[in-house]
Design a protein around this motif. Structure first.
Motif, PDB file in Angstrom:
ATOM      1  N   GLY A  38       0.785  -1.218   0.000  1.00 42.26           N
ATOM      2  CA  GLY A  38       0.000   0.000   0.000  1.00 42.26           C
ATOM      3  C   GLY A  38       0.823   1.278   0.000  1.00 42.26           C
ATOM      4  N   ALA A  39       2.122   1.177  -0.227  1.00 39.43           N
ATOM      5  CA  ALA A  39       2.980   2.361  -0.257  1.00 39.43           C
ATOM      6  C   ALA A  39       2.466   3.349  -1.300  1.00 39.43           C
ATOM      7  N   THR A  40       2.545   4.640  -0.973  1.00 44.68           N
ATOM      8  CA  THR A  40       2.096   5.678  -1.885  1.00 44.68           C
ATOM      9  C   THR A  40       3.293   6.379  -2.511  1.00 44.68           C
ATOM     10  N   ALA A  41       3.051   6.993  -3.674  1.00 47.12           N
ATOM     11  CA  ALA A  41       4.125   7.664  -4.412  1.00 47.12           C
ATOM     12  C   ALA A  41       3.605   8.958  -5.014  1.00 47.12           C
ATOM     13  N   ALA A  42       4.512   9.935  -5.166  1.00 44.89           N
ATOM     14  CA  ALA A  42       4.141  11.208  -5.785  1.00 44.89           C
ATOM     15  C   ALA A  42       5.309  11.724  -6.615  1.00 44.89           C
ATOM     16  N   LEU A  43       4.987  12.276  -7.765  1.00 39.30           N
ATOM     17  CA  LEU A  43       5.965  12.938  -8.630  1.00 39.30           C
ATOM     18  C   LEU A  43       5.586  14.389  -8.783  1.00 39.30           C
ATOM     19  N   LEU A  44       6.572  15.207  -9.112  1.00 39.65           N
ATOM     20  CA  LEU A  44       6.296  16.613  -9.365  1.00 39.65           C
ATOM     21  C   LEU A  44       5.713  16.792 -10.759  1.00 39.65           C
ATOM     22  N   SER A  45       4.744  17.669 -10.819  1.00 38.87           N
ATOM     23  CA  SER A  45       4.204  18.153 -12.083  1.00 38.87           C
ATOM     24  C   SER A  45       4.350  19.660 -11.978  1.00 38.87           C
ATOM     25  N   GLY A  46       5.462  20.184 -12.502  1.00 43.49           N
ATOM     26  CA  GLY A  46       5.841  21.558 -12.212  1.00 43.49           C
ATOM     27  C   GLY A  46       6.305  21.626 -10.771  1.00 43.49           C
ATOM     28  N   ALA A  47       5.691  22.482  -9.967  1.00 47.93           N
ATOM     29  CA  ALA A  47       6.054  22.604  -8.553  1.00 47.93           C
ATOM     30  C   ALA A  47       5.103  21.836  -7.638  1.00 47.93           C
ATOM     31  N   GLU A  48       4.078  21.206  -8.207  1.00 44.76           N
ATOM     32  CA  GLU A  48       3.071  20.504  -7.413  1.00 44.76           C
ATOM     33  C   GLU A  48       3.288  18.997  -7.443  1.00 44.76           C
ATOM     34  N   THR A  50       1.961  15.245  -7.548  1.00 44.52           N
ATOM     35  CA  THR A  50       0.824  14.515  -8.072  1.00 44.52           C
ATOM     36  C   THR A  50       0.969  13.059  -7.658  1.00 44.52           C
ATOM     37  N   THR A  51      -0.078  12.482  -7.077  1.00 47.76           N
ATOM     38  CA  THR A  51      -0.042  11.075  -6.682  1.00 47.76           C
ATOM     39  C   THR A  51       0.001  10.209  -7.942  1.00 47.76           C
ATOM     40  N   VAL A  52       0.904   9.235  -7.945  1.00 48.29           N
ATOM     41  CA  VAL A  52       1.057   8.317  -9.077  1.00 48.29           C
ATOM     42  C   VAL A  52       1.193   6.899  -8.546  1.00 48.29           C
ATOM     43  N   PRO A  53       0.927   5.894  -9.388  1.00 46.01           N
ATOM     44  CA  PRO A  53       1.204   4.527  -8.970  1.00 46.01           C
ATOM     45  C   PRO A  53       2.709   4.366  -8.678  1.00 46.01           C
ATOM     46  N   LEU A  54       3.028   3.544  -7.714  1.00 47.25           N
ATOM     47  CA  LEU A  54       4.424   3.322  -7.342  1.00 47.25           C
ATOM     48  C   LEU A  54       5.252   2.875  -8.541  1.00 47.25           C
ATOM     49  N   ALA A  90      10.457  -0.440   6.056  1.00 48.25           N
ATOM     50  CA  ALA A  90       9.872  -0.483   4.709  1.00 48.25           C
ATOM     51  C   ALA A  90       9.264   0.881   4.379  1.00 48.25           C
ATOM     52  N   ILE A  91       9.398   1.301   3.135  1.00 46.10           N
ATOM     53  CA  ILE A  91       8.867   2.590   2.703  1.00 46.10           C
ATOM     54  C   ILE A  91       7.346   2.537   2.616  1.00 46.10           C
ATOM     55  N   THR A  92       6.692   3.502   3.284  1.00 47.10           N
ATOM     56  CA  THR A  92       5.234   3.601   3.227  1.00 47.10           C
ATOM     57  C   THR A  92       4.805   4.741   2.306  1.00 47.10           C
ATOM     58  N   ALA A  93       5.673   5.737   2.088  1.00 48.51           N
ATOM     59  CA  ALA A  93       5.368   6.855   1.198  1.00 48.51           C
ATOM     60  C   ALA A  93       6.681   7.429   0.661  1.00 48.51           C
ATOM     61  N   ILE A  94       6.666   7.795  -0.618  1.00 45.81           N
ATOM     62  CA  ILE A  94       7.830   8.411  -1.238  1.00 45.81           C
ATOM     63  C   ILE A  94       7.325   9.466  -2.217  1.00 45.81           C
ATOM     64  N   GLY A  95       7.908  10.657  -2.143  1.00 43.55           N
ATOM     65  CA  GLY A  95       7.474  11.734  -3.015  1.00 43.55           C
ATOM     66  C   GLY A  95       8.635  12.604  -3.445  1.00 43.55           C
ATOM     67  N   GLN A  96       8.648  12.948  -4.716  1.00 45.02           N
ATOM     68  CA  GLN A  96       9.675  13.831  -5.246  1.00 45.02           C
ATOM     69  C   GLN A  96       9.515  15.194  -4.584  1.00 45.02           C
TER      70      GLN A  96
END
Length: 100
Positions: A38-48, A50-54, A90-96
């Motif tokens: 269930g780990a969550t992931a986020a990438l930048l879209s500009g400066a914001e 955005t939640t994305v699939p891992l 274990a990683i539960t969340a990772i975000g750029q």
């Protein structure tokens, strides 16, 4: 997920290559970690963020490492990520992380 990946811990240092701005520096030896179910992931879209699939985040990191020119705006290849881990490590969340 139980999927292993590599990483290296960092420490925050003041000053440096970005006009005296603080930055993160590698600390210690490279390590292997896994993602929690269930780990969550986020990438930048500009400066914001955005939640994305891992899987998309992992593919993005691989593209940035192997062919940064293939990554098109508004995505970027910033290499700083904020990571949350559970008690087992274990990683539960990772975000750029956005860095102006």
């Amino acid at each position: 997920m139980g999927r292993p990946a590599g990483h290296q811990d960092t420490t925050f240092a003041c000053g440096g290559p970005n006009d005296g701005d603080g930055h993160f520096e590698p600390a210690g030896a490279p390590k292997t970690f896994t993602f929690a179910a269930g780990a969550t992931a986020a990438l930048l879209s500009g400066a914001e963020q955005t939640t994305v699939p891992l899987a998309d985040l992992l593919q993005h990191i691989q593209s940035c490492k192997s062919d940064p020119g293939s990554v098109k705006a508004p995505r970027t290849c910033g290499s700083e990520y904020l990571v949350k881990v559970d008690a087992s490590g274990a990683i539960t969340a990772i975000g750029q992380r956005y860095r102006p």
